[in-house]
Scaffold this motif. Sequence first.
Motif, short mmCIF file in Angstrom:
data_model
loop_
_atom_site.label_atom_id
_atom_site.label_comp_id
_atom_site.label_asym_id
_atom_site.label_seq_id
_atom_site.Cartn_x
_atom_site.Cartn_y
_atom_site.Cartn_z
N MET A 1 0.86 -1.10 -0.02
CA MET A 1 -0.03 -0.02 -0.16
C MET A 1 0.95 1.22 0.09
N ILE A 2 0.27 2.26 -0.68
CA ILE A 2 1.32 3.45 -0.82
C ILE A 2 1.16 4.22 0.53
N ASP A 3 2.33 5.19 0.77
CA ASP A 3 2.15 6.06 1.93
C ASP A 3 1.14 7.10 1.80
N ILE A 4 0.32 7.10 2.83
CA ILE A 4 -0.84 7.97 2.72
C ILE A 4 -0.10 9.48 2.72
N LYS A 5 1.03 9.63 3.31
CA LYS A 5 1.66 10.97 3.35
C LYS A 5 1.79 11.42 1.91
N LEU A 6 2.50 10.62 1.18
CA LEU A 6 2.68 10.88 -0.06
C LEU A 6 1.50 11.20 -1.00
N LEU A 7 0.46 10.65 -0.50
CA LEU A 7 -0.88 10.84 -1.14
C LEU A 7 -1.21 12.40 -0.81
N ARG A 8 -1.08 12.67 0.35
CA ARG A 8 -1.57 13.92 0.85
C ARG A 8 -0.64 15.22 0.36
N ASP A 9 0.64 14.68 0.31
CA ASP A 9 1.79 15.84 -0.17
C ASP A 9 1.89 16.03 -1.59
N ASP A 10 1.85 15.13 -2.23
CA ASP A 10 2.20 15.03 -3.36
C ASP A 10 1.34 13.98 -4.60
N PRO A 11 0.08 14.53 -4.60
CA PRO A 11 -0.88 13.73 -5.23
C PRO A 11 -1.01 13.61 -6.54
N GLU A 12 -0.11 14.75 -7.00
CA GLU A 12 0.03 14.63 -8.76
C GLU A 12 1.10 13.35 -9.15
N THR A 13 2.08 13.20 -8.18
CA THR A 13 2.82 11.92 -8.47
C THR A 13 2.24 10.80 -8.48
N ALA B 1 -9.68 9.01 -2.49
CA ALA B 1 -9.06 8.81 -1.23
C ALA B 1 -8.73 10.05 -0.56
N LEU B 2 -8.31 11.12 -1.35
CA LEU B 2 -8.27 12.51 -0.55
C LEU B 2 -9.43 12.93 0.17
N ALA B 3 -10.58 12.72 -0.67
CA ALA B 3 -11.63 13.45 -0.02
C ALA B 3 -12.22 12.45 1.34
N GLU C 1 -13.48 3.47 4.05
CA GLU C 1 -13.56 3.80 2.63
C GLU C 1 -12.06 4.11 2.24
N LEU C 2 -11.27 4.85 3.17
CA LEU C 2 -10.15 5.43 2.64
C LEU C 2 -9.20 4.18 2.52
N ASP C 3 -9.06 3.29 3.57
CA ASP C 3 -8.36 2.15 3.55
C ASP C 3 -8.46 1.35 1.98
N GLY C 4 -9.84 1.12 1.69
CA GLY C 4 -10.16 0.49 0.87
C GLY C 4 -9.45 1.21 -0.60
N LEU C 5 -9.58 2.44 -0.65
CA LEU C 5 -9.35 3.20 -1.70
C LEU C 5 -7.72 3.24 -1.90
N VAL C 6 -6.88 3.31 -0.78
CA VAL C 6 -5.64 3.25 -0.89
C VAL C 6 -5.01 1.96 -1.29
N ARG C 7 -5.73 0.83 -0.75
CA ARG C 7 -5.02 -0.36 -1.06
C ARG C 7 -5.58 -0.80 -2.54
N ASP D 1 1.95 -3.48 -16.72
CA ASP D 1 2.26 -4.76 -16.71
C ASP D 1 2.93 -5.23 -15.42
N LEU D 2 3.05 -4.32 -14.46
CA LEU D 2 4.06 -4.42 -13.29
C LEU D 2 3.19 -5.19 -12.04
N GLY D 3 2.00 -5.25 -12.25
CA GLY D 3 1.36 -5.82 -10.73
C GLY D 3 1.35 -4.64 -9.59
N GLY D 4 0.28 -4.89 -9.01
CA GLY D 4 0.25 -3.65 -8.02
C GLY D 4 1.41 -3.54 -6.82
N PRO D 5 1.83 -4.54 -6.47
CA PRO D 5 3.16 -4.27 -5.40
C PRO D 5 4.51 -3.68 -5.99
#
Length: 421
Positions: free
Chosen positions: A1-13, A31-33, A94-100, A322-326
Amino acid sequence: MIDIKLLRDDPETVRASQRARGEDEGVVDAALAADERRRSSLTEFERLRAEQKSMGKQVAKAQGDEKHALLTRTKEIAAEVKSLQADADAAQTELDGLVRSIGNVVEPGVPVGGEDDYTVLETVGTPTEFDFEPLDHLALGEKLAAIDMERGAKVSGSRFYFLTGVGARLELALLNLGIAQAVEHGFTPVITPTLVKTDVMAGAGFIDKHSEEVYRLADDDLWLTGTSEVALAGYHADEILDLSDGPKRYAGWSACYRREAGSHGKDTRGIIRVHQFHKVEMFTYCRVEDAVEEHRRLLDLERDMMAKIEVPYRIIDTAAGDLGGPAARKYDIEAWVPTQGRYRELTSTSNCTTYQARRLNTRERDPGGGNGTRTVATLNGTLATTRWMVAILENHQQADGSVVVPEALRPFLGLEVLRPV
């Protein structure tokens, strides 16, 4: 799962990564909402809880109408607090599901696109040519009494097989060669469980979107693993590792099981795409700063194994879709298969950064000397599998149907040539 801090600080990435993967970038805003709703509910919850505690003291001192009014307000606050807690819990779920649902953020430079959009990084050797009509691996395997697909299907169904005689010996030789190389380079050999619990399978990132590809024992809530990567990812779950002396490296040997859902009609002949096989898999826990270098190290070890089995191959940088999620990046090594006139994947190595370890709560002490902990990085790479027999048999075949054994395999196999029966 990605870092929630990255999601908040740099959503464009994160959005850019989703676009590169060909996946919905709208999940980032959703997820941000959800995160904003959760934090807003918790802020109001804490404010009302503080008011609730303050009013408890006031009620104890009040009398008459004032006390009645305070008690009424106390009940109202209690109901509001309960509602806010429910809102925060719902937003968290909801957030956990979206981030996953968001794949790992791809590394800079990873090719954009799908399965066919890879970049060839290196080609080693030239495609094998013969002055006779070559046989495919199954025809060779049958002449050598090494592969029995017919009885495999009789016993277990399609895409199952028996390896017999020199076929069984060749697979064991391959796997032992892989283990020997891993040990030589500081890996700890591990024979892993092939049944894991749901939290481990989910933590490794294997059932987020493609659970239909995995065999499940529903009555026991256990899953059959398609790679020892899964069990090794769970090996240090909920632990704090000491990485002060460098990465922890393991080489897992296991049977692997894959349903091959959606592969109807693909590679139905032979042992390229089957439901069960064996594999030696490297798995590393390391510091985040060391992950890219470790990824190159795993790729070099795979290169060494290709040299030992003496087949032409190429290395590709797999496209994001073609990477797969992880995986944040994955390199595949594809060997030349003469009768197909193309390269086919034999190995891959993936840098999963903190994606798996964050889910499985695998951490290290702050290397800066603080009292806190931080998530580690995980990586994996293949050193040998049953499929390698395809490339070995086809590339080393002789006109009489015999197969010359690569020199590095001879001490493990005890034979220099495999001869037709």
